[in-house]
Design an enzyme around this catalytic site. Sequence first.
Site, PDB file in Angstrom:
ATOM      1  N   ARG A  89      18.955  46.718  46.131  1.00 61.12           N
ATOM      2  CA  ARG A  89      17.782  46.471  46.975  1.00 61.12           C
ATOM      3  C   ARG A  89      16.580  47.271  46.458  1.00 61.12           C
ATOM      4  NH1 ARG A  89      21.122  43.598  47.464  1.00 61.12           N
ATOM      5  NH2 ARG A  89      22.248  42.859  49.286  1.00 61.12           N
TER       6      ARG A  89
ATOM      7  N   GLU B 191      15.674  48.915  54.970  1.00 59.35           N
ATOM      8  CA  GLU B 191      15.253  47.931  53.989  1.00 59.35           C
ATOM      9  C   GLU B 191      13.779  47.527  54.160  1.00 59.35           C
ATOM     10  OE1 GLU B 191      17.565  44.568  52.959  1.00 59.35           O
ATOM     11  OE2 GLU B 191      19.492  45.579  53.205  1.00 59.35           O
TER      12      GLU B 191
ATOM     13  N   SER C 272      18.806  42.149  57.870  1.00 57.04           N
ATOM     14  CA  SER C 272      19.526  43.425  57.800  1.00 57.04           C
ATOM     15  C   SER C 272      18.518  44.565  57.689  1.00 57.04           C
ATOM     16  CB  SER C 272      20.465  43.431  56.597  1.00 57.04           C
ATOM     17  OG  SER C 272      21.440  42.417  56.719  1.00 57.04           O
TER      18      SER C 272
END
Length: 366
Positions: free
Chosen positions: A165, A362, A262
């Site tokens: 990520r 995130e 998420s």
Amino acid sequence: MLVEKNAPLQQYNTFGIMARAMNLVRVQSPQDIPDFLAQPPLGASRQVVVLGGGSNIVITGDVEPTVFKMEIMGKRLVEETDKHYIIEVGAGEVWHEVVAWSLAQGYPGLENLALIPGTAGAAPVQNIGAYGVELQDRFDSLDAIDLSNGQHFSLQAAQCAFGYRDSVFKHAPAETMPLTMIARATGVAEPRGMGLAGRAVITHVRLRLAKDWKPELGYLDLARKQAEKGIEHPSAQDIFDWVVEIRRAKLPDPAQIGNAGSFFKNPQVSADQCEDIIAREPKIVHYPMLDGSIKLAAGWMIDACGWRGKSIGKAGVYDRQALVLVNLGDGEGSVTGGEVVTLARAIQTSVYERFGIQLEPEPVVW
């Protein structure tokens, strides 16, 4: 190029947070960016934030930097070799539609990444991934524009410094090397020293899809779906359909319940660290990685700390997946960015106190 003043942003972020942009520029072609940079009122500061699908941001107030809303469209096959199809997509294309289009054209390989929210231009920034596949596994190259001078440049995979990520686009610049030099650099030992956050805007992304396609079925959810369907040799379309079914069963539709997908990364720890945690928490969900590290399921840890279904103000933890934070308000009574951040920090504290793990969000906070 269209420029809007005092533009509402609630419809442009999937959390549905109310906020306004002082200047919103609808970027519909790469040339719109240098054209705008050459004009006032941006001036020498050139403060810019980039908005794609708005699925990975939390807005905590009205946005003073100029917002570039990416609306560059287009999907095409740019090259075919003996082994690969190379497709190019505009930064404003909806990612899920890119996946569906590629399969319809006979270019498999993106099916595990179905239904990930956001646009194609944001995909390399986050190095999106799901069900055993990450964007870097299918990436060829990208085109971008240097915000300091409006010049176009391209980057290959190694120059993007992909990680879990993560990419060079998420790190602040550590030096003032011209981006044209970065684009020419090869064998860079520490590419993250050339961070491009706030310094470049992606306009096009190219993906390299293998003709010798093989299904990626390593994740338990897909293995269960394969057994349920009784298909020994699934097609790419089968996997696409299964991923869509799985994600829709677990994750809320942002059109119905505001969310950013998420919210936390699954942390990676060493094998020794994992053994220590398992000794205290035998049921913790974990996955071995190819590099020998262990990925821990952040959602499981959040759930174990009792956060599922809980809320702070109008920010809540989704009752069917603890990894997702949701907007419990609506319209003018929507959640605020401050409430989302407060809830996220409370969850981080709980997980750290119980597991000794610091969860990393995130979404980007504006």
